[in-house]
Design an enzyme around this catalytic site. Structure first.
Site, PDB file in Angstrom:
ATOM      1  N   SER A  74      33.424 -29.210  53.381  1.00  0.00           N
ATOM      2  CA  SER A  74      34.272 -27.920  53.076  1.00  0.00           C
ATOM      3  C   SER A  74      33.425 -27.380  51.882  1.00  0.00           C
ATOM      4  O   SER A  74      32.325 -26.942  51.726  1.00  0.00           O
ATOM      5  CB  SER A  74      35.459 -28.320  52.973  1.00  0.00           C
ATOM      6  OG  SER A  74      36.110 -27.185  52.852  1.00  0.00           O
TER       7      SER A  74
ATOM      8  N   ASP B  97      36.594 -27.740  59.922  1.00  0.00           N
ATOM      9  CA  ASP B  97      36.516 -28.396  58.355  1.00  0.00           C
ATOM     10  C   ASP B  97      36.550 -29.940  58.596  1.00  0.00           C
ATOM     11  O   ASP B  97      37.193 -30.509  59.105  1.00  0.00           O
ATOM     12  CB  ASP B  97      37.628 -27.993  57.778  1.00  0.00           C
ATOM     13  CG  ASP B  97      37.716 -28.140  56.154  1.00  0.00           C
ATOM     14  OD1 ASP B  97      37.369 -29.269  55.845  1.00  0.00           O
ATOM     15  OD2 ASP B  97      38.123 -27.199  55.359  1.00  0.00           O
TER      16      ASP B  97
END
Length: 746
Positions: A82, A228
């Site tokens: 991320s 993610d």
């Protein structure tokens, strides 16, 4: 919770070439020992830097990197998730810590979560969509089923930002060949398993790693829907070891779990659930650390994952956290000579823009490739003009046909080219829009309408469009329209419309409503026109309607009659407003000539001219809006249904809606409003207006001396269902009114 928001599209990447700096420094290499002849990387443990996700808190990674450079600690591998994947990927591509900090802290986060193209680049057809009250966001309606996008954001803005920043390494497809070998971690949305990205397009890999489920649409790589990576492996220590790291430096900036007293609503519950998932896999990775590894955990206090405006505060916390671990880190430090040699071994990344040898379009929509090509202005045989390319892409994306429009730099047969990749909306090409319009005042005048529109886009190669809508309530309406561009550049167009509607026409005397007519009409219009860039257009057309007026309220002896209209018209319009609801800058102007002729089927011959001009300019949170309107009937003989009307909020405030009517109308207006909150989803404004004007029945009566002064104070909120206003209006002569208004004003 692992998050990342959009970067601004005007980031300027400063050229930095470490090798050029190093080459001008003396490098002493001892010849006394055979071991000294070996590259320094062969004599020391391989160091893997692991950067966790954590949204805005990830700016602390930059501070840690800065201290590692200060302590001359080499980094041989980078693995991140991320925000950690973004910082790590940009650093691995060759950006310095100063450049990284500039990227993160200079972003305009006010518009970070907005994929919509700026209004000034939208074609006039799309700007006119703002004139109707229907909600802008619309689900797809295909094969009788409603369809929705896979995320609130499609990542259009952030994709272009990542592309621009990583342009110097766009030709590198094996991430081991970056300045520092690199891995990004995403999660397979189908299985929940971690997916390690070590090749492909760097910008796309970073985008995949930060695609928060339901917020960002998933990124498709090798047939997998990637989101993610925080839900699978938020601190990928194991990945760095697989890359070959002997020693791990792990930086954990993940958000702590909420205390029970802070878990109060659906949002905090969702945040806690996500945190539990992230913390679980993070603890599992932390358990694999050994005595020779180093863990850095910056104390970020109350900086949350979405506090990107506080990113500059997070950077120093990374420096402080690394300083606290200086004793442990120092054992990994190199001498100055060794560190210079390490930098030399990293090599340099070419920063000059490539010479473009070809341009190719990949387009899966119904539009012709020629329509896209007509909006591409970069040239072959010249260095890539990234600013122009982004403008071209904005023009294509503003057509509102595509889910994403991006580009890929490719090498083919010894040439470097640009591939424009345009993906049609997965929930298109047909859509439903819903909306409501409400108004009311203290005199008991209330109006409520609800509507739904069905739109078919890209019905042919040139981008034709068919829209039909129905409105129920105070003013029933049924309408259908065809809009057809006539060339690939959409410079020329043709439109045809048919409608059936009912509306009320109020008649006032001395401020009191004495009658209300119900007007019913049906008819059609056709027009042909020429667009003038994205700032205006001009059209010529014909309108033909038939209808009747009947008394609804008032003296039943008032005459009821049928009417016929037949009109030719020429309309010139300019629109450069940045926002249709609360414009902060730009101009809106129009000039129309209407010629009613019995030869076209009208009951009466008359000519009207309608002109208006409004200009907006802002100073910080403050906006001034000034304008003038003048409408006139040249021969003073327009019928009742064609009279000009005034009265209502911002239209001689204080009077009732459409209380005044006449053959001529003039108004000067000045408005001021100020943004009073920082909540991006519901921008709120407090303002006031001054207005001066009147309506006149006869041309000889037109005089500023008998114009009326009026004004208002208002509170306005820009919502997803349209602007809402609460206002008080007062006009000369003691006219007062309170207004509630849902719908567009300016």
């Amino acid at each position: 919770m692992s998050t990342y928001a959009h970067s601004c599209s005007t980031i300027r990447i400063i050229s930095l070439c470490l090798c050029a700096v190093v080459s001008c420094l003396p490098v002493a290499i001892s010849q006394a020992s055979p071991a000294a002849e070996k590259p320094i990387s062969k004599q020391r443990p391989k160091i893997g830097l692991v950067l966790s996700g954590g949204g805005a808190r990830g700016a602390a990674h930059i501070g840690v990197l800065r201290q590692l450079e200060e302590l001359r600690i080499p980094v041989d591998y980078i693995a991140g998730t991320s925000m950690g994947a973004i910082v790590g990927g940009l650093y691995a591509s060759g950006l310095s810590t100063d450049e990284l900090e500039q990227v993160i802290t200079s972003i305009d986060w006010d518009s970070a979560f907005d994929d919509d193209p700026k209004r000034e680049v939208r074609p006039m057809r799309r700007k006119r969509d703002d004139d109707i009250y229907l909600v802008e966001h619309k689900p797809g309606f295909n094969d009788g089923k409603l369809e929705f996008p896979a995320g609130l954001l499609q990542g259009q803005t952030i994709d272009l930002i990542f592309k621009k920043i990583t342009l110097p390494v766009a030709h590198i497809h094996n991430f081991d060949n970056l300045r520092i070998p690199y891995r990004a971690v995403a999660a397979d949305l189908e299985t929940g398993e971690a997916v390690v990205l070590g090749s492909g397009n760097l910008a796309k890999a970073m985008r995949a790693s930060m695609s928060i489920p339901a917020i960002f649409s998933p990124t498709v790589i090798d047939g997998k829907l990637l989101v993610d990576g925080g839900i699978a492996n938020n601190l990928p220590i194991s990945i760095a070891r697989e890359m070959g790291a002997d020693v791990i430096i792990a930086v954990d900036i993940s958000t702590p779990l909420l205390d029970r007293d802070k878990i109060k609503n659906v949002f905090s519950i969702a945040e806690q659930i996500t945190g539990l998932m992230t913390q679980g896999n993070t603890k599992k990775q932390l358990s694999t650390l050994t005595d020779k590894d180093i863990l850095i955990q910056p104390d970020l206090g109350n900086i949350t994952t979405s506090d990107f405006k506080r990113a500059n505060e997070a950077v120093p916390t990374g420096i402080d956290a690394a300083n606290k671990m200086q004793k442990e880190l120092t054992r990994l430090s190199l001498s100055e000579a060794q560190y210079r040699q390490y930098l030399l071994e990293q090599g340099e990344q070419k920063r000059s823009p490539p010479i473009i040898g070809f341009i190719r379009i990949e387009n899966d929509s119904n539009l012709s490739d020629d329509v896209l090509a007509a909006r591409i202005n970069i040239q072959t045989g010249k260095p890539l003009d990234i600013t122009q390319l982004e403008k071209d892409i904005d023009q294509i994306y503003a057509l509102d046909i595509f889910q994403n429009v991006t580009y890929i730099i490719e090498e083919e047969q010894g040439q470097t080219g640009v591939v424009i990749d345009a993906k049609a909306k997965s929930w298109g090409p047909n859509y439903l829009q819903f909306g409501a319009a409400i108004s009311g005042n203290m005199q008991g005048e209330n109006s409520f309408n609800v509507g739904v529109a069905y739109t078919r886009t890209a019905i042919n190669k040139l981008g034709g469009e068919w829209r039909s809508a129905i409105q129920l309530g105070e003013d029933p309406l049924l309408i259908t329209e065809i809009y057809q561009p006539l060339d690939v550049g959409s410079k020329y167009f043709f439109t045809a419309k048919a409608l059936l509607e009912r509306r009320n026409i109020n008649v006032f005397a001395d401020g009191d409503q004495v009658a209300e007519f119900r007007a019913t009409r049906g008819g059609a219009s056709i027009a042909a026109g020429r667009t003038l860039g994205t700032w205006g257009d001009i059209r010529v057309g014909l309108r033909r309607t038939t209808g009747d007026l009947e008394v609804r309220v008032g003296d039943p002896s008032n005459p009821e009659f049928d009417f016929e209209t037949g009109e030719g018209f020429i309309l010139f319009e300019v629109d450069t407003f940045d926002n249709a609801n609360f414009p902060h800058y730009g101009t809106h102007a129009s000039l129309e000539w209407i010629a009613s002729r019995d030869s076209l089927g009208a009951d009466t011959d008359f000519d009207q001219i309608l002109a208006s001009y409004t200009y907006a300019k802002s100073f910080g949170r403050n906006t001034l809006l000034g304008g003038a309107t003048y409408q006139t009937t040249l021969d003073d003989d327009a019928p009742i249904q064609s009279l000009f009307r005034a009265g209502g909020f911002f239209n001689l405030s204080g009077f009732q809606q459409n209380e005044l009517s006449g053959q001529h109308y003039g108004r000067l207006a000045l408005a001021y409003f100020r943004r009073i909150n920082d909540f991006e989803l519901l921008p709120t404004y407090l303002g006031a207006s001054l207005e001066y004007g009147n309506v006149w029945q006869d041309e000889e009566d037109i005089d500023l001396d008998n114009a009326l002064a009026a004004g208002s104070i208002f509170l306005g909120v820009d919502t997803v269902v349209g602007p809402i206003y609460f206002a008080y209006g007062h006009a000369e002569g003691g006219e007062d009114s309170l207004y509630f208004f849902l719908g567009r004003l300016f």
